[in-house]
Motif scaffolding. Structure first.
Motif, PDB file in Angstrom:
ATOM      1  N   VAL A  30    -118.219 -51.017  58.844  1.00  0.00           N
ATOM      2  CA  VAL A  30    -118.514 -52.007  59.919  1.00  0.00           C
ATOM      3  C   VAL A  30    -120.166 -52.205  59.680  1.00  0.00           C
ATOM      4  CG1 VAL A  30    -118.809 -52.311  62.344  1.00  0.00           C
ATOM      5  CG2 VAL A  30    -117.150 -50.761  61.433  1.00  0.00           C
ATOM      6  N   ASP A  31    -120.280 -53.691  59.861  1.00  0.00           N
ATOM      7  CA  ASP A  31    -121.978 -54.018  60.012  1.00  0.00           C
ATOM      8  C   ASP A  31    -121.946 -55.034  60.605  1.00  0.00           C
ATOM      9  OD1 ASP A  31    -124.243 -53.041  57.400  1.00  0.00           O
ATOM     10  OD2 ASP A  31    -124.744 -54.683  58.667  1.00  0.00           O
ATOM     11  N   LYS A  32    -123.216 -55.327  61.477  1.00  0.00           N
ATOM     12  CA  LYS A  32    -123.617 -56.325  62.175  1.00  0.00           C
ATOM     13  C   LYS A  32    -123.951 -57.618  61.324  1.00  0.00           C
ATOM     14  CE  LYS A  32    -128.095 -54.756  63.225  1.00  0.00           C
ATOM     15  NZ  LYS A  32    -129.432 -54.457  63.909  1.00  0.00           N
ATOM     16  N   ALA A  40    -132.165 -53.266  54.756  1.00  0.00           N
ATOM     17  CA  ALA A  40    -133.131 -52.297  54.181  1.00  0.00           C
ATOM     18  C   ALA A  40    -132.806 -52.325  52.683  1.00  0.00           C
ATOM     19  CB  ALA A  40    -133.347 -50.875  54.889  1.00  0.00           C
ATOM     20  N   SER A  41    -131.584 -52.144  52.260  1.00  0.00           N
ATOM     21  CA  SER A  41    -130.967 -51.698  51.041  1.00  0.00           C
ATOM     22  C   SER A  41    -130.994 -53.157  50.173  1.00  0.00           C
ATOM     23  CB  SER A  41    -129.509 -51.328  51.013  1.00  0.00           C
ATOM     24  OG  SER A  41    -129.424 -50.273  51.592  1.00  0.00           O
ATOM     25  N   PHE A  42    -131.747 -54.194  50.539  1.00  0.00           N
ATOM     26  CA  PHE A  42    -131.750 -55.382  49.711  1.00  0.00           C
ATOM     27  C   PHE A  42    -133.227 -55.813  49.832  1.00  0.00           C
ATOM     28  CE2 PHE A  42    -131.441 -60.074  49.906  1.00  0.00           C
ATOM     29  CZ  PHE A  42    -131.208 -60.444  48.394  1.00  0.00           C
ATOM     30  N   ASP A 387    -128.781 -39.517  57.004  1.00  0.00           N
ATOM     31  CA  ASP A 387    -130.033 -39.912  57.252  1.00  0.00           C
ATOM     32  C   ASP A 387    -130.480 -40.155  55.569  1.00  0.00           C
ATOM     33  OD1 ASP A 387    -132.875 -40.180  56.953  1.00  0.00           O
ATOM     34  OD2 ASP A 387    -133.246 -38.236  58.168  1.00  0.00           O
ATOM     35  N   THR A 388    -130.332 -41.472  55.032  1.00  0.00           N
ATOM     36  CA  THR A 388    -130.382 -41.752  53.951  1.00  0.00           C
ATOM     37  C   THR A 388    -131.972 -41.351  53.255  1.00  0.00           C
ATOM     38  OG1 THR A 388    -129.163 -43.546  54.420  1.00  0.00           O
ATOM     39  CG2 THR A 388    -130.167 -43.759  52.250  1.00  0.00           C
ATOM     40  N   GLY A 389    -132.835 -41.526  54.298  1.00  0.00           N
ATOM     41  CA  GLY A 389    -134.122 -41.264  53.722  1.00  0.00           C
ATOM     42  C   GLY A 389    -134.860 -42.203  52.652  1.00  0.00           C
TER      43      GLY A 389
HETATM   44  C1  FAD Z   1    -140.214 -52.349  52.284  1.00  0.00           C
HETATM   45  C2  FAD Z   1    -139.488 -51.165  52.052  1.00  0.00           C
HETATM   46  C3  FAD Z   1    -139.479 -50.517  50.676  1.00  0.00           C
HETATM   47  C4  FAD Z   1    -139.035 -49.457  50.106  1.00  0.00           C
HETATM   48  N1  FAD Z   1    -138.913 -48.952  48.919  1.00  0.00           N
HETATM   49  C5  FAD Z   1    -137.961 -48.190  48.323  1.00  0.00           C
HETATM   50  C6  FAD Z   1    -137.945 -47.964  47.208  1.00  0.00           C
HETATM   51  O1  FAD Z   1    -138.711 -48.553  46.260  1.00  0.00           O
HETATM   52  N2  FAD Z   1    -137.135 -46.739  46.694  1.00  0.00           N
HETATM   53  C7  FAD Z   1    -136.407 -46.009  47.636  1.00  0.00           C
HETATM   54  O2  FAD Z   1    -135.610 -45.019  47.340  1.00  0.00           O
HETATM   55  N3  FAD Z   1    -136.338 -46.615  48.987  1.00  0.00           N
HETATM   56  C8  FAD Z   1    -137.166 -47.369  49.445  1.00  0.00           C
HETATM   57  N4  FAD Z   1    -137.220 -47.736  50.875  1.00  0.00           N
HETATM   58  C9  FAD Z   1    -136.349 -47.123  51.591  1.00  0.00           C
HETATM   59  C10 FAD Z   1    -134.727 -47.900  51.436  1.00  0.00           C
HETATM   60  O3  FAD Z   1    -134.832 -49.137  51.444  1.00  0.00           O
HETATM   61  C11 FAD Z   1    -133.716 -47.153  52.476  1.00  0.00           C
HETATM   62  O4  FAD Z   1    -133.943 -45.917  52.460  1.00  0.00           O
HETATM   63  C12 FAD Z   1    -132.195 -47.443  52.269  1.00  0.00           C
HETATM   64  O5  FAD Z   1    -132.196 -48.629  51.862  1.00  0.00           O
HETATM   65  C13 FAD Z   1    -131.675 -47.081  53.400  1.00  0.00           C
HETATM   66  O6  FAD Z   1    -130.182 -47.471  53.146  1.00  0.00           O
HETATM   67  P1  FAD Z   1    -129.065 -47.411  54.469  1.00  0.00           P
HETATM   68  O7  FAD Z   1    -128.007 -47.834  53.804  1.00  0.00           O
HETATM   69  O8  FAD Z   1    -129.101 -46.082  54.881  1.00  0.00           O
HETATM   70  O9  FAD Z   1    -129.677 -48.838  55.273  1.00  0.00           O
HETATM   71  P2  FAD Z   1    -129.408 -50.212  55.475  1.00  0.00           P
HETATM   72  O10 FAD Z   1    -129.512 -50.669  54.061  1.00  0.00           O
HETATM   73  O11 FAD Z   1    -130.508 -50.600  56.315  1.00  0.00           O
HETATM   74  O12 FAD Z   1    -128.069 -50.188  55.833  1.00  0.00           O
HETATM   75  C14 FAD Z   1    -127.647 -49.917  57.269  1.00  0.00           C
HETATM   76  C15 FAD Z   1    -127.021 -51.055  57.822  1.00  0.00           C
HETATM   77  O13 FAD Z   1    -126.503 -50.829  59.098  1.00  0.00           O
HETATM   78  C16 FAD Z   1    -126.311 -51.962  59.872  1.00  0.00           C
HETATM   79  N5  FAD Z   1    -126.495 -51.950  61.369  1.00  0.00           N
HETATM   80  C17 FAD Z   1    -127.702 -51.128  61.762  1.00  0.00           C
HETATM   81  N6  FAD Z   1    -127.312 -51.145  63.169  1.00  0.00           N
HETATM   82  C18 FAD Z   1    -126.204 -51.494  63.563  1.00  0.00           C
HETATM   83  C19 FAD Z   1    -125.190 -51.580  64.697  1.00  0.00           C
HETATM   84  N7  FAD Z   1    -125.603 -51.256  65.780  1.00  0.00           N
HETATM   85  N8  FAD Z   1    -124.253 -52.206  64.556  1.00  0.00           N
HETATM   86  C20 FAD Z   1    -123.616 -52.523  63.188  1.00  0.00           C
HETATM   87  N9  FAD Z   1    -124.408 -52.596  62.170  1.00  0.00           N
HETATM   88  C21 FAD Z   1    -125.660 -52.080  62.169  1.00  0.00           C
HETATM   89  C22 FAD Z   1    -127.362 -52.723  59.265  1.00  0.00           C
HETATM   90  O14 FAD Z   1    -126.998 -54.280  59.496  1.00  0.00           O
HETATM   91  C23 FAD Z   1    -127.574 -52.557  57.784  1.00  0.00           C
HETATM   92  O15 FAD Z   1    -126.933 -53.172  56.944  1.00  0.00           O
HETATM   93  C24 FAD Z   1    -137.929 -48.792  51.119  1.00  0.00           C
HETATM   94  C25 FAD Z   1    -137.721 -49.314  52.329  1.00  0.00           C
HETATM   95  C26 FAD Z   1    -138.501 -50.746  52.613  1.00  0.00           C
HETATM   96  C27 FAD Z   1    -138.289 -51.302  54.295  1.00  0.00           C
END
Ligand code: FAD
Length: 406
Positions: A30-32, A40-42, A387-389
């Motif tokens: 599921v994703d919004k 954040a992952s893009f 908590d991906t971190g």
């Molecule tokens: C500018 C920037 C630079 C960074 N640089 C690095 C780097 O160089 N190296 C590194 O290791 N990390 C880096 N990070 C950290 C990294 O981006 C994150 O740790 C990682 O992408 C998190 O992955 P995720 O899948 O947990 O989150 P996301 O990719 O954000 O995925 C979470 C998903 O949940 C969805 N979502 C949230 N709330 C809801 C809801 N209520 N209902 C439905 N969907 C929802 C969102 O749409 C999103 O698609 C950086 C972050 C930023 C912002």
């Protein structure tokens, strides 16, 4: 067939979903957002951290975690996508670390920490195997001469630096590979454009409810739930009766993508250390990534949820005036490190959210933001919260989650 509901389709949720379907689960993802890996992952820097940047964590635990995560990253994703991904094609030019005269950590201490990293790198490879994005170089860093550095860097900023093998991934190409892997799995059902509003424990497992972009409500039932919502994670955890146990902060940070001026054609990828500086990421076949912390970090909140306004910025919907102001400020800041960079032609400005435990910003040497090891998988009787971190850690944590499930 057991059924899992994975909340969030960033790198964490997609890694978990791919791993679960290989274990025989039917998965609802599921994703919004309208597709996977849109937030954040893009919109991050894509650096697969080996630990160089965490030299201000005196416990060395963050560097160790990054090292282990980076050395398992490509192996795990090859396994879950069922492909031998061409990592070389996605990889940036390697990073030079430029040691600022104003570094929060003394240069000699930084070099000691890099020495230790080199030693641990060999140990982890021996004990756990793996590779760094398909490569196993003997040595992961070397000192650079002041002359080399001065070809690019203003001597008022720095006269010391090291060349590392660390690199970033080109996230457009990476996203296409993850998307294709999801498409090939007929036991992963994407629920995109669907926001998650609540999770309830039932006699049979869990019920997840929310609403679609068009306002219509949806619900789904599963045996387990895995919360990978990143900036939406704490809210759903709290609603499940699991409040955060430490202080946290969400930061809104912008990135710029563009084309460097001709005279900087040969500029390597670089990171200024250690403090609130910036990064440049160079690719052979993609635009250059630039970020200057003092100008690109523009939002800070310790609320349970991020402000609604951030949603637009994280979806890349900035007004022209906003985008050009941020680009101008960031390039003007970086000009003091790399003379000439202000002439870069920027064509993308967007933002991402960074979640971390802590209270003060990175210019505080004692800030918890210099540590990133209180992260990973939490388990509450069928409800998991990850908590991906860091982007780097997502495959490792997906593997730890699968181990926990077994
Ligand atoms: C500018 C920037 C630079 C960074 N640089 C690095 C780097 O160089 N190296 C590194 O290791 N990390 C880096 N990070 C950290 C990294 O981006 C994150 O740790 C990682 O992408 C998190 O992955 P995720 O899948 O947990 O989150 P996301 O990719 O954000 O995925 C979470 C998903 O949940 C969805 N979502 C949230 N709330 C809801 C809801 N209520 N209902 C439905 N969907 C929802 C969102 O749409 C999103 O698609 C950086 C972050 C930023 C912002």
């Amino acid at each position: 067939m057991k059924r899992a509901i994975v909340l969030g389709a960033g790198i964490q949720g997609v890694s978990v979903a791919l791993g679960l379907q290989q274990q025989g689960f039917a998965v609802v993802l599921v994703d919004k957002a309208p597709d996977c890996l849109m937030r954040a992952s893009f919109r991050n820097e894509g650096k697969i951290h080996m630990g160089f940047v965490y030299a201000n964590d005196p416990t060395f635990k963050t560097s160790m975690l990054m090292l282990r995560a980076s050395l398992s990253f490509s192996r795990l994703l090859d396994e879950w996508t069922g492909m031998e991904i061409d990592w070389q094609a996605l990889t940036s030019h390697p990073f030079m670390y430029v040691i600022a005269r104003t570094s929060l950590v003394e240069p000699d201490r930084l070099l000691q920490s890099y020495e230790r990293l080199q030693h641990e790198y060999r140990t982890v490879l021996k004990q756990e195997g793996g590779s760094y994005l398909g490569q196993r170089p003997d040595s992961i860093w070397r000192s650079l001469s002041a002359e080399y550095l001065q070809a690019w860097i203003d001597e008022k900023f720095s006269v010391r630096g090291v060349q590392t093998v660390e690199a970033s991934l080109e996230l457009g190409g990476f996203r296409r590979i993850m998307r294709a892997a999801l498409d090939r799995c007929n036991t992963i059902e994407p629920y995109f454009d669907c926001s998650v509003e609540s999770v309830t424990r039932t006699a049979q497992g869990f019920r997840v409810e929310g609403s679609r972009r068009d306002g219509v409500s949806w619900e789904s039932h599963g045996d387990i739930v895995v919360n990978c919502l990143w900036d939406g994670r704490l809210k759903v955890d709290e609603q499940m009766g699991i409040p955060p146990q430490r202080k946290w902060v969400y930061r809104l940070k912008y990135r710029l993508l563009g084309t460097l001026p001709r005279k900087l054609d040969g500029l390597p990828s670089l990171t200024g250390v250690l403090g609130p500086y910036g990064d440049v990421v160079r690719y052979s076949h993609a635009r250059t990534y630039i970020s200057w912390y003092p100008a690109c970090m523009r939002g800070w909140t310790s609320s349970l949820s991020v402000p609604k306004e951030w949603d637009r910025l994280c979806a890349g919907q900035l007004e022209d005036g906003e985008a050009s102001r941020i680009a101008r400020d960031a390039l003007a800041g970086f000009e003091e490190v790399v003379p000439g960079i202000a002439q870069t032609e920027i064509d993308v400005v967007d933002a991402g959210v960074i979640f971390s435990w802590g209270k003060t910003d990175i210019d505080d040497p004692g800030s918890e933001l210099h540590e990133r090891y209180h992260i990973g998988v939490h388990h509450y009787d069928g409800y998991f919260s990850i908590d991906t971190g860091k982007f780097t850690c997502a495959p490792l944590f997906a593997q730890e989650f699968l181990d926990c499930l077994r």
